[in-house]
Enzyme design. Structure first.
Site, PDB file in Angstrom:
ATOM      1  N   GLY A   8       0.846  -1.207   0.000  1.00  0.00           N
ATOM      2  CA  GLY A   8       0.000   0.000   0.000  1.00  0.00           C
ATOM      3  C   GLY A   8       0.871   1.242   0.000  1.00  0.00           C
ATOM      4  O   GLY A   8       0.530   2.268   0.606  1.00  0.00           O
ATOM      5  N   GLY A  11      -0.498   4.852  -0.989  1.00  0.00           N
ATOM      6  CA  GLY A  11      -1.631   5.439  -0.275  1.00  0.00           C
ATOM      7  C   GLY A  11      -1.214   6.623   0.595  1.00  0.00           C
ATOM      8  O   GLY A  11      -0.052   7.054   0.557  1.00  0.00           O
ATOM      9  N   GLN A  12      -2.169   7.131   1.365  1.00  0.00           N
ATOM     10  CA  GLN A  12      -1.896   8.340   2.162  1.00  0.00           C
ATOM     11  C   GLN A  12      -0.711   8.133   3.103  1.00  0.00           C
ATOM     12  O   GLN A  12       0.217   8.940   3.137  1.00  0.00           O
ATOM     13  CB  GLN A  12      -3.130   8.743   2.984  1.00  0.00           C
ATOM     14  CG  GLN A  12      -2.947  10.084   3.699  1.00  0.00           C
ATOM     15  CD  GLN A  12      -3.842  10.277   4.911  1.00  0.00           C
ATOM     16  OE1 GLN A  12      -4.537   9.364   5.360  1.00  0.00           O
ATOM     17  NE2 GLN A  12      -3.849  11.476   5.453  1.00  0.00           N
ATOM     18  N   ILE A  35      -0.683  -1.592  -5.994  1.00  0.00           N
ATOM     19  CA  ILE A  35      -1.592  -2.272  -6.922  1.00  0.00           C
ATOM     20  C   ILE A  35      -1.521  -1.527  -8.256  1.00  0.00           C
ATOM     21  O   ILE A  35      -1.270  -0.314  -8.274  1.00  0.00           O
ATOM     22  CB  ILE A  35      -3.044  -2.359  -6.398  1.00  0.00           C
ATOM     23  CG1 ILE A  35      -3.524  -1.002  -5.884  1.00  0.00           C
ATOM     24  CG2 ILE A  35      -3.175  -3.423  -5.326  1.00  0.00           C
ATOM     25  CD1 ILE A  35      -5.009  -0.930  -5.593  1.00  0.00           C
ATOM     26  N   TYR A 143     -15.368  -1.426   8.421  1.00  0.00           N
ATOM     27  CA  TYR A 143     -13.979  -1.010   8.657  1.00  0.00           C
ATOM     28  C   TYR A 143     -13.545  -1.420  10.066  1.00  0.00           C
ATOM     29  O   TYR A 143     -12.493  -2.034  10.259  1.00  0.00           O
ATOM     30  CB  TYR A 143     -13.897   0.510   8.484  1.00  0.00           C
ATOM     31  CG  TYR A 143     -12.531   1.112   8.703  1.00  0.00           C
ATOM     32  CD1 TYR A 143     -11.490   0.880   7.812  1.00  0.00           C
ATOM     33  CD2 TYR A 143     -12.294   1.929   9.801  1.00  0.00           C
ATOM     34  CE1 TYR A 143     -10.242   1.465   8.013  1.00  0.00           C
ATOM     35  CE2 TYR A 143     -11.053   2.515  10.000  1.00  0.00           C
ATOM     36  CZ  TYR A 143     -10.031   2.272   9.107  1.00  0.00           C
ATOM     37  OH  TYR A 143      -8.807   2.851   9.307  1.00  0.00           O
ATOM     38  N   ILE A 173      -5.423  10.707  10.240  1.00  0.00           N
ATOM     39  CA  ILE A 173      -4.078  11.206   9.934  1.00  0.00           C
ATOM     40  C   ILE A 173      -4.188  12.399   8.991  1.00  0.00           C
ATOM     41  O   ILE A 173      -4.823  12.316   7.939  1.00  0.00           O
ATOM     42  CB  ILE A 173      -3.207  10.104   9.275  1.00  0.00           C
ATOM     43  CG1 ILE A 173      -3.182   8.831  10.127  1.00  0.00           C
ATOM     44  CG2 ILE A 173      -1.798  10.629   9.021  1.00  0.00           C
ATOM     45  CD1 ILE A 173      -2.527   8.962  11.468  1.00  0.00           C
TER      46      ILE A 173
HETATM   47  N1  SER Z   1      -8.993   7.721   8.986  1.00  0.00           N
HETATM   48  C1  SER Z   1      -9.828   6.546   9.131  1.00  0.00           C
HETATM   49  C2  SER Z   1     -11.166   6.763   8.558  1.00  0.00           C
HETATM   50  O1  SER Z   1     -11.665   7.852   8.686  1.00  0.00           O
HETATM   51  C3  SER Z   1      -9.962   6.167  10.569  1.00  0.00           C
HETATM   52  O2  SER Z   1      -8.845   5.458  10.991  1.00  0.00           O
HETATM   53  O3  SER Z   1     -11.727   5.867   8.020  1.00  0.00           O
END
Ligand code: SER
Length: 317
Positions: A8, A11-12, A35, A143, A173
């Protein structure tokens, strides 16, 4: 950690973590796994090795691990909370079947593994303020379900097979390199882009919605410090609460306005995002991380805001 695979990596978090690891361990020792739809670009592509690393393909991860003699894997492959609600099966497949492929590879080739958990691993029955390290985890999002499972499976591989698994529960983050996508905390990144572009910000969460957040340099430092920590001191493994700041939309808005007085914000509440945010804690207690591996953040809302605005202005976003 000598040779590291970041899964990954575009990603961010991955895009900045890969560069930070290359700085610390040497460019050639850190493989950027991606990916095909998100291939690395620019300095991320040019500064070191990269490989297609799709976690749901059981053959790819072991091949890369063999080829580069990998001994540590940062597994950042996941769908964030909002997008996971529209694709729950995909979120499970990447988050859990992908994790099992990584852990099986780690067991076979003796790799350490970092797979982050999240504030999303908590739910509405969790104590809301200063959420303890060990507490109720009954999340109501897919999630969150994948994150609690990640914690359990990672601990299982440590106790059962001795795989060196460690992780933190990341808050939202905030960063200025790669945008997040599909998360509940994304507003706290988007708001800075609007401010710097002199646009009015429309906030998808209502006033008074507190969540824990963290500036990227602290998040990177957490991930690397934990993986380098003395294992003899670790009572916990998967996953540590970490915290640096908790705020509501009106507070980040006010802080930005101190720096950009013309900035304006309106509210247009997104019911899904609001319901997810309402199910998560307001703030976490990170005492165990401070005691077991000397976790200490550098940034608060004020210092992060100054730095974010400066960096985004310099990039002319
Ligand atoms: N930054 C994530 C979200 O908002 C939470 O860990 O899904």
């Amino acid at each position: 950690m000598k040779n590291i695979l970041v899964v990954g990596a575009t990603g961010q978090i991955g895009s900045e973590l890969t560069m930070e690891l290359r700085k610390r361990y040497g460019n050639d020792h850190v493989v950027a796994g991606y990916i095909p739809s998100a291939a690395p670009k620019g300095v991320l592509r040019d500064s070191g090795p990269s490989e297609v690393a799709d976690v749901v393909d059981p053959n790819m991860i072991p091949e890369i691990v063999k080829k580069y003699k990998i001994d540590a894997i940062y597994n950042l492959a996941a769908l964030l909370s909002v997008v996971a609600e529209s694709k729950p099966m995909l979120a499970w497949n990447i988050g859990i079947n992908g994790l099992l492929n990584i852990l099986e590879t780690a067991r076979q080739f003796n790799c350490a593994v970092f797979t982050p958990s999240s504030i999303g691993s908590f739910g509405p029955t969790t104590p809301r303020v200063k959420t303890p390290q060990d507490t109720i985890q009954r999340p109501t999002t897919m999630y969150g379900v994948t994150k609690v499972t990640t914690e359990l499976v990672s601990d299982y591989y440590f106790h059962r097979f001795g795989v060196d698994t460690r992780a933190v529960r990341f808050p939202g983050i905030i960063s200025n390199v790669t945008l997040p996508g599909g998360g509940t905390t994304d507003y706290a990144v988007d708001i800075y882009y609007s401010a710097v572009k002199s646009e009015k910000f429309v906030c998808p969460l209502k006033e008074g919605t507190y969540m824990d957040m963290m500036y990227m340099p602290d998040a990177l430092n957490a991930a690397v410090s934990l993986m380098e920590a003395d294992p003899a001191r670790l009572i916990h493994r998967n996953a540590f609460n970490i915290a640096s700041m908790s705020f509501a939309p009106e507070e980040i808005f006010a802080e930005i306005k101190k720096n950009i007085p013309s900035f304006e914000m309106d509210y247009d509440v997104d019911p899904l995002k609001q319901s997810i945010a309402d199910s998560w804690p307001d703030s976490l207690d990170d005492t165990c991380a401070r005691q077991e591996w000397d976790w200490k953040p550098q940034y608060d809302l004020q210092s992060m805001t100054v730095d974010m605005i400066e960096k985004l202005k310099a990039r002319k976003v």
